[in-house]
Motif scaffolding. Structure first.
Motif, PDB file in Angstrom:
ATOM      1  N   UNK A 211       0.819  -1.213   0.000  1.00 41.12           N
ATOM      2  CA  UNK A 211       0.000   0.000   0.000  1.00 41.12           C
ATOM      3  C   UNK A 211       0.853   1.262   0.000  1.00 41.12           C
TER       4      UNK A 211
ATOM      5  N   UNK B  91       2.630   1.578  -3.280  1.00 42.42           N
ATOM      6  CA  UNK B  91       1.760   2.058  -4.366  1.00 42.42           C
ATOM      7  C   UNK B  91       1.623   3.569  -4.291  1.00 42.42           C
ATOM      8  N   UNK B  92       1.396   4.049  -3.067  1.00 44.43           N
ATOM      9  CA  UNK B  92       1.257   5.492  -2.880  1.00 44.43           C
ATOM     10  C   UNK B  92       2.528   6.226  -3.272  1.00 44.43           C
TER      11      UNK B  92
ATOM     12  N   UNK C   1       2.553  19.247  -1.778  1.00 42.04           N
ATOM     13  CA  UNK C   1       1.630  18.308  -1.108  1.00 42.04           C
ATOM     14  C   UNK C   1       1.973  16.870  -1.471  1.00 42.04           C
ATOM     15  N   UNK C   2       2.277  16.670  -2.734  1.00 46.85           N
ATOM     16  CA  UNK C   2       2.651  15.315  -3.161  1.00 46.85           C
ATOM     17  C   UNK C   2       3.928  14.851  -2.464  1.00 46.85           C
TER      18      UNK C   2
ATOM     19  N   UNK D 230       3.145  13.943   1.117  1.00 50.28           N
ATOM     20  CA  UNK D 230       2.481  12.639   1.214  1.00 50.28           C
ATOM     21  C   UNK D 230       3.465  11.513   0.944  1.00 50.28           C
TER      22      UNK D 230
ATOM     23  N   UNK E  30       4.549   8.410   3.356  1.00 47.56           N
ATOM     24  CA  UNK E  30       4.530   7.003   2.964  1.00 47.56           C
ATOM     25  C   UNK E  30       5.874   6.335   3.248  1.00 47.56           C
TER      26      UNK E  30
ATOM     27  N   UNK F 271      -4.352  -5.750  12.232  1.00 47.15           N
ATOM     28  CA  UNK F 271      -5.644  -5.061  12.110  1.00 47.15           C
ATOM     29  C   UNK F 271      -5.534  -3.666  12.689  1.00 47.15           C
TER      30      UNK F 271
ATOM     31  N   UNK G 282     -10.846   1.152  11.901  1.00 49.99           N
ATOM     32  CA  UNK G 282     -11.183   1.905  10.696  1.00 49.99           C
ATOM     33  C   UNK G 282     -11.127   3.409  10.927  1.00 49.99           C
TER      34      UNK G 282
ATOM     35  N   UNK H 103      -7.495   5.007  10.257  1.00 46.70           N
ATOM     36  CA  UNK H 103      -6.879   4.956   8.927  1.00 46.70           C
ATOM     37  C   UNK H 103      -6.699   6.374   8.410  1.00 46.70           C
ATOM     38  N   UNK H 104      -5.558   6.621   7.860  1.00 45.01           N
ATOM     39  CA  UNK H 104      -5.292   7.941   7.308  1.00 45.01           C
ATOM     40  C   UNK H 104      -4.834   8.947   8.351  1.00 45.01           C
TER      41      UNK H 104
END
Lengths: 123, 311
Positions: free
Chosen positions: B93, B96-97, B121-122, B125, B129, B253, B256, B259-260
């Motif tokens: 994940x 991929x980001x 911003x990219x 991020x 990651x 786990x 939820x 996340x983020x």
């Protein structure tokens, strides 16, 4: 302008796809899981294509696919499944027919080509 | 009446400078719809606590079988291949980001043109990651070192209050006020592996700090209950979705609602806590309530009467 719904619990990936596809002239909405995707779809906001991660909290991409294929209004919406796990592609068929499988990590260009191909096949 | 531990009692660090009396014994909050599940959890905890103390005569517990075996994880067989698959999934994940961010950047940056807000911003991020990848690797190494597959305990009669104090000490001063309620006067004796339990409380306190607003209160309480000693760590953070109160203890786990928010978590900390607590014959569970705030309870059995093992 084709409308896409992106369901992925990774905010980075959702935002990335949204940004990329918007840049390429698509309208893209994001949701963090299959449950939210299904809620949106059942409210009548039906996109031209759904991109869904297989592993998400609450409702994964496979279960989302199954629910869509069981719903007459959503049955025809093409689905592209994405996954970071191995050996899920074949088992995902048990949930229903999907139009493309994207193994993470993928190139954005590769994803764009896949979406274009799936949408072209639909029309 | 609860005794509120304070700095005056001894070597408490500055962090506890403002202890707060939290009043009567903390309730284990359970929404009505989850009553059945909570009852079941308590019954299981009671059943666990009523079993003969498993540690008598040995100072090692194997997780791999035999009468002292801990229940296998609910997330299925823990073969090396399965663990590797889960790890690969977790790594793909952020990869991929990261790959996508770089692809976007390469498509938008031009020589001689200053980078714009979107590019920054990219990059931010992408940097997040990379941190996430690094944290995942650190977590896996830490979990492996802690013995996910074969947890060996070196148990002795220990004072849980001292363990809790040691767990609080490394936390950054000034980040969160922490109050500690110690119900029973005097030492809170349990038969346990000091370092493993300290690891459990460090993890619980770390989670409480991580998922709470800055400077919000973290409460840690110790009290004797019928089945043993109940330690609870409560915060004022995002809480735990009721439907996920059990699942947060599964390997890899993550709730939820985080996340983020947290690029650093991989979902091994609570899993490891559960393994350690269950290896002690105890139970660990989360309050089934929607935020604000989460409370994690740890129930550790205590030997009855004079049945303290020879340590």
């Amino acid at each position: 302008m084709a409308r896409l719904l992106i369901a992925d619990d990774s905010a980075a990936i959702s935002q990335l796809l949204q940004r990329y596809f918007t840049r390429h002239g698509y309208e893209a909405a994001t949701v963090p899981d299959g449950e939210a995707a299904l809620a949106l779809l059942r409210r009548g906001e039906v996109p031209d294509l759904v991109m869904a991660d297989v592993t998400m909290p609450r409702l994964g991409g496979g279960e989302l696919l199954r629910a869509m294929r069981a719903d007459s209004r959503l049955r025809g919406v093409p689905v592209v499944l994405m996954s970071g796990a191995d050996l899920q592609e074949e088992s995902a068929r048990a949930y229903g027919d999907y139009q493309a499988w994207m193994q993470k990590p993928f190139d954005l260009q590769q994803m764009l080509a896949t979406v274009q191909r799936v949408l072209a096949a639909r029309t | 009446m609860m005794e509120v531990c304070s700095k005056r009692e001894g070597d408490w660090p500055e962090l506890y400078a403002n202890p707060v009396d939290l009043g009567p014994e903390p309730a284990v909050a359970v929404p009505s719809e989850d009553q059945g599940r909570q009852q079941s959890t308590r019954e299981t905890a009671r059943a666990d606590a009523q079993r003969p103390l498993r540690l008598v005569g040995t100072n090692e517990i194997s997780l791999e079988g035999g009468p002292c075996a801990v229940k296998p994880s609910v997330d299925g067989p823990e073969s090396a291949g399965n663990a590797l698959g889960v790890l690969a999934h977790e790594l793909r994940n952020p990869l991929t980001g990261l790959s996508g961010m770089l692809e976007l950047l390469l498509g938008s940056l031009q020589v001689g043109r200053p980078a714009g807000r979107e590019e920054f911003e990219l990059l931010e991020t992408a940097q997040a990651e990379v941190r996430r990848l690094s944290d995942i690797l650190s977590s896996v190494v830490e979990a492996e070192r802690s013995g996910l597959r074969s947890l060996q305990l070196k148990c002795a009669a220990v004072d849980l209050r001292e363990i809790v104090k040691a767990a609080v000490r490394p936390m950054l001063p000034g980040t969160h006020p922490i109050t500690i309620e110690c119900g029973p006067p005097g030492p809170v004796r349990v038969y346990a592996d000091r370092h493993r339990l300290e690891q459990v409380f460090r993890n619980l306190l770390g989670n409480a700090a991580k998922y709470s607003p800055p400077a919000s209160l973290i409460r840690l309480s110790l009290r004797r209950v019928e089945e043993g000693v109940l330690a609870s760590v409560g915060d004022e953070g995002v809480g735990i979705p009721p439907a996920e109160a059990e699942r947060i203890f599964e390997r890899f786990y993550r709730a939820s609602n985080v996340h983020g928010q947290d690029p650093g978590g991989v979902g091994l900390g609570l899993y490891l806590c559960r393994r350690i607590v269950e290896a002690h014959g105890g139970r660990i569970w989360a309050d089934h309530r929607v935020g604000p705030g989460a409370t994690i309870h740890v129930l550790l059995p205590t030997p009855s009467g004079d049945a303290w093992p020879d340590c």
